[in-house]
Structures are given as C-alpha cells and as structure tokens.
Design an enzyme around this catalytic site. Sequence first.
Site, PDB file in Angstrom:
ATOM      1  N   ASP A 107     -60.102 -16.658   3.828  1.00  0.00           N
ATOM      2  CA  ASP A 107     -61.228 -17.510   4.212  1.00  0.00           C
ATOM      3  C   ASP A 107     -61.977 -17.955   2.958  1.00  0.00           C
ATOM      4  OD1 ASP A 107     -62.731 -15.313   3.408  1.00  0.00           O
ATOM      5  OD2 ASP A 107     -63.250 -14.711   5.443  1.00  0.00           O
ATOM      6  N   SER A 108     -63.038 -18.709   3.134  1.00  0.00           N
ATOM      7  CA  SER A 108     -63.751 -19.265   1.980  1.00  0.00           C
ATOM      8  C   SER A 108     -64.363 -18.173   1.096  1.00  0.00           C
ATOM      9  CB  SER A 108     -64.818 -20.257   2.425  1.00  0.00           C
ATOM     10  OG  SER A 108     -65.725 -19.644   3.304  1.00  0.00           O
TER      11      SER A 108
END
Length: 83
Positions: free
Chosen positions: A38-39
Amino acid sequence: MDHAEAYSTFQDCVAEVLDIEPDAVVPEARWREDLDADSLAVVEITLALNDAFSIKIPDVDPEALTTVGQAFDLVSQLVGVDR
C-alpha cells in the site's frame, strides 16, 4: 557495487519492509497487485532504499512506477549501476 549486488540489496530492503521472501521481489512484480504494497509501505520502502544506498529518491508519481523493475531502474540510475 555491481548490478547483482545492487539488486540483492534492493530485494532485501523491499522484502524486509513487506515481510516477504526476497525471491518474491522480481522485476515483473507489480507493487499493489502482486506484493500487496500500500502507499504507506511504498514510503517505508523508499526510506529503506535511501538508507541502504545512501541516496535520496526523488518524489515520483506512484502510478509511474508500477513494477519492481521500474523502481529498481530508478535506484540503479541514482546509484550509478549499469545493467
């Protein structure tokens, strides 16, 4: 540092942050789809790579680097490692 050493260091950094086996960090792997990054994980990977290679990875549009290979190409350019 040659290409193989650089890629091994790159693999180890990514694998450690994502808590996966280094063998899963292959050039064609996609960050989100294949590695479930994920980010926040991408930020952590960036910081780990900055430390491991003593570089400063510039802010890059995450959509522009969708695969491990694309990210490694950027790192290898900053480190000065040729293929």
